[in-house]
Scaffold this motif. Structure first.
Motif, PDB file in Angstrom:
ATOM      1  N   ASP A  94       0.827  -1.208   0.000  1.00  0.00           N
ATOM      2  CA  ASP A  94       0.000   0.000   0.000  1.00  0.00           C
ATOM      3  C   ASP A  94       0.862   1.259   0.000  1.00  0.00           C
ATOM      4  O   ASP A  94       1.599   1.510   0.954  1.00  0.00           O
ATOM      5  CB  ASP A  94      -0.900  -0.014   1.237  1.00  0.00           C
ATOM      6  N   GLY A 132      -6.033  -7.985  -8.255  1.00  0.00           N
ATOM      7  CA  GLY A 132      -7.454  -7.650  -8.201  1.00  0.00           C
ATOM      8  C   GLY A 132      -7.729  -6.287  -8.805  1.00  0.00           C
ATOM      9  O   GLY A 132      -7.010  -5.806  -9.686  1.00  0.00           O
ATOM     10  N   SER A 138      -4.793  -4.965 -13.003  1.00  0.00           N
ATOM     11  CA  SER A 138      -4.981  -4.060 -11.863  1.00  0.00           C
ATOM     12  C   SER A 138      -4.662  -2.602 -12.143  1.00  0.00           C
ATOM     13  O   SER A 138      -4.775  -1.774 -11.240  1.00  0.00           O
ATOM     14  CB  SER A 138      -4.153  -4.538 -10.644  1.00  0.00           C
ATOM     15  N   LEU A 151      -6.158  -5.246  -4.043  1.00  0.00           N
ATOM     16  CA  LEU A 151      -6.049  -5.603  -2.631  1.00  0.00           C
ATOM     17  C   LEU A 151      -4.941  -4.802  -1.963  1.00  0.00           C
ATOM     18  O   LEU A 151      -3.810  -4.760  -2.445  1.00  0.00           O
ATOM     19  CB  LEU A 151      -5.751  -7.099  -2.507  1.00  0.00           C
ATOM     20  N   ARG A 152      -5.272  -4.178  -0.820  1.00  0.00           N
ATOM     21  CA  ARG A 152      -4.286  -3.398  -0.073  1.00  0.00           C
ATOM     22  C   ARG A 152      -3.749  -4.228   1.091  1.00  0.00           C
ATOM     23  O   ARG A 152      -4.507  -4.813   1.858  1.00  0.00           O
ATOM     24  CB  ARG A 152      -4.912  -2.102   0.462  1.00  0.00           C
ATOM     25  N   ILE A 171      -6.651 -15.134   1.463  1.00  0.00           N
ATOM     26  CA  ILE A 171      -7.086 -13.818   0.985  1.00  0.00           C
ATOM     27  C   ILE A 171      -6.313 -13.427  -0.276  1.00  0.00           C
ATOM     28  O   ILE A 171      -6.893 -12.935  -1.255  1.00  0.00           O
ATOM     29  CB  ILE A 171      -6.897 -12.759   2.090  1.00  0.00           C
ATOM     30  N   ASN A 175      -7.917 -12.910  -4.312  1.00  0.00           N
ATOM     31  CA  ASN A 175      -7.962 -11.541  -4.838  1.00  0.00           C
ATOM     32  C   ASN A 175      -7.014 -11.317  -6.005  1.00  0.00           C
ATOM     33  O   ASN A 175      -6.482 -10.214  -6.188  1.00  0.00           O
ATOM     34  CB  ASN A 175      -7.667 -10.545  -3.713  1.00  0.00           C
ATOM     35  N   THR A 176      -6.797 -12.349  -6.794  1.00  0.00           N
ATOM     36  CA  THR A 176      -6.016 -12.210  -8.012  1.00  0.00           C
ATOM     37  C   THR A 176      -6.649 -13.046  -9.104  1.00  0.00           C
ATOM     38  O   THR A 176      -7.226 -14.113  -8.833  1.00  0.00           O
ATOM     39  CB  THR A 176      -4.550 -12.630  -7.802  1.00  0.00           C
TER      40      THR A 176
END
Length: 552
Positions: A94, A132, A138, A151-152, A171, A175-176
């Motif tokens: 992030d 994601g 992305s 996704l962070r 997770i 998220n990919t």
């Protein structure tokens, strides 16, 4: 208790560099994605216990400059005594929480403990194909906040005391769009930080923990000394520059060199935008550090002490100090814009130290879809090579990455065609005019990608598409960067910043990167050099005659 001498200090420092290089090799060999193992869109490094970079690392220079900032944020986020344990590995991506760049660039960091005492961190960063978000890959030019980009991960513990945290892995996989590639690249990064930790244990066992720590601190002090000595050779001066950008906005910088310190002021710049080209403050600092290094001691050591004389001023809420939830998917173009802006400002005063402008863009080219032979989803992620600016005494380099990218490589045609649903029909130097001077700017390239399957897409992020690379000392400007889509029976469509452009079988994606700026007046160029340029196809007969006054 051993006494530290300069020979032992240098041996320990060179060992740190060798460990970073070994981490780099391990990650490259184990990675799943060509953007890592072929392009080398990654970096590795070692910091001290407090997150100060202890070795110059390996890989993309701007990536190595991220690692210390990411580790410092991990330390802030996990400040309780038992939060950081031997065997832990943290993951972060992030930009609003220490990872600096964008969500596709993922940092892994591991604390290194010796006899219960944290002595260092090993860390790496690499581009992941998909995390994601609203579009495949992305990266979307339509993103208006970071939540749309994927996704962070804010300093999340991925491995606890040597054991994977399974919910985090679940997770990540969920998220990919490319979970197999994600896992392959993830464990390559884990192997690299673990391997580096093993080597650091061996190093501290050989020399002792206290001597190891003293050597790191002494070398950082030496890094500061080298920088201040280089600044002492420069005059005290204040420089300013205002430069127009492709979108019509103006970027400004003020630079003050005084008392062996250098201050870069970026506060007078536009507010953060609703699009994805925002840059974190740490990103602006990385760009400033790169420019500082180019001016002071480009061949010398680099560590946390190197940048102690550098002070960077930014304005919170501005384009170069964006606040959450600003989108930052295409941060890299403004990172390179800041770097180039600072170099251009300095080159006004120190043309003997710095070259003319280079193509100065990542020229990110992303083509994705389904492989026509296997049906498997693919995403080509390719930063492009281009021309560097000329400098006093020599022509610019042809077809190399920008200075922020360092020693990365373009993906070989054979790998590209085997792994992706594309044909590469041409790879040649760009013959567009530009960059003339006493010393000529290097040539960019032209690449033709032929799409093989319907329902594919193109995303691109190019700057210097309207405003070309700048010449120096009466040298002429270079040529622009852009990408075209050619469809049968249609006029070519030109793009610079765009996402999710629909592609179908037989469509052609043509990349053109620019020539660097020239140095010195063209009339002063050696006629024999002009004839050699003609022979090599760098210029045509009309340019030789009109610009250089030389007949073919």
């Amino acid at each position: 208790m051993h006494t530290l001498d300069i020979f032992t200090r240098d041996i320990i420092q060179n060992s740190l560099q060798a460990i970073a290089d070994e981490m780099f090799a391990a990650m490259r060999k184990a990675a799943m994605s060509p953007v890592i193992y072929e392009v080398l869109d990654m970096g590795t490094g070692i910091t001290d216990a407090d997150g100060e970079i202890a070795s110059s690392g390996a890989g993309i220079p701007a990536f190595v400059g991220v690692l210390d900032k990411a580790v410092k944020q991990i330390l802030l986020q996990h400040a309780e005594p038992d939060d950081i344990q031997d065997g832990d590995v943290f993951i972060c991506n992030d930009p609003h929480s220490g990872a600096v760049t964008h969500l596709n660039d993922v940092v892994l960091a591991m604390p290194v403990f010796v006899q219960g005492r944290r002595v260092a961190w090993t860390a790496n960063i690499a581009h992941w194909n998909d995390v994601g978000g609203m579009v495949p890959g992305s990266l979307s030019t339509q993103a208006t906040d970071i939540f749309q980009e994927g996704l962070r991960l804010c300093s999340v513990k991925l491995i606890s005391r040597g054991q994977p945290v399974r919910p985090v892995l679940q997770i990540l996989r969920a998220n990919t769009r490319m979970p197999d590639f994600m896992e392959g690249d993830l464990w390559a990064g884990v192997a690299a930080v673990r391997g580096g930790a093993v080597r650091l244990h061996e190093l501290t066992a050989k020399y002792g923990t206290d001597l190891f720590l003293q050597a790191m601190q002494d070398f950082m002090d030496l890094g500061e000394k080298v920088s201040r000595m280089a600044l002492a050779e420069l005059p005290d001066v204040r420089l300013t520059l205002e430069e127009p950008q492709d979108d019509g906005s103006l970027f400004r910088v003020a630079i003050q060199i005084h008392d062996r310190n250098l201050t870069i002021d970026l506060r007078d710049n536009p507010d953060q935008c609703a699009g994805p080209t925002n840059l974190s403050r740490d990103g602006a600092v990385v760009a400033a550090q790169m420019a500082f290094k180019a001016l002071t001691s480009p061949q010398g050591i680099t560590n946390g002490g190197t940048f102690r004389p550098l002070h960077v001023l930014t304005r919170p809420g501005s384009l170069f100090d964006a606040r959450s939830p600003a989108a930052e998917g295409f941060y890299f173009e403004n990172l390179i814009r800041v770097h180039d802006l600072i170099l251009r400002c300095l080159a006004q005063q120190f043309p003997e130290h710095l070259p003319a402008g280079n193509f100065a863009s990542v020229c990110a080219t992303i083509i994705g879809g389904r492989h026509p032979d296997t049906g498997r989803t693919f995403t080509l992620v390719e930063p492009e090579i281009g021309g560097w600016g000329a400098q006093s005494g020599r022509d610019g380099n042809n077809a190399v990455y920008s200075g922020l990218h360092g020693e990365t490589y373009n993906c070989p045609v054979e790998v590209c065609e085997a792994r992706y649903g594309l044909y590469v029909e041409r790879l040649a130097l760009n013959d567009a005019p530009g960059g003339d001077g006493q010393y000529r700017g290097g040539r960019g390239i032209c690449i033709d990608y032929r799409v093989r399957s319907d329902a594919s897409f193109l995303t691109c992020g190019y700057t210097r598409s309207v405003v070309p690379p700048w010449g120096l000392q009466q040298g002429l400007d270079g040529s622009p960067n852009y990408v075209e889509v050619l469809r049968e029976g249609c006029e070519p469509q030109r793009y610079a910043m765009a996402s999710s452009i629909e592609l179908n079988a037989r469509d052609l994606v043509r990349v053109r990167t620019g020539a660097g700026g020239g140095y010195g007046p063209p009339a002063a160029r050696d006629p024999e050099a002009v004839r050699e340029d003609l022979k090599n196809g760098y210029i045509d007969a009309a340019t030789a005659r009109a610009v250089y006054g030389v007949e073919a």
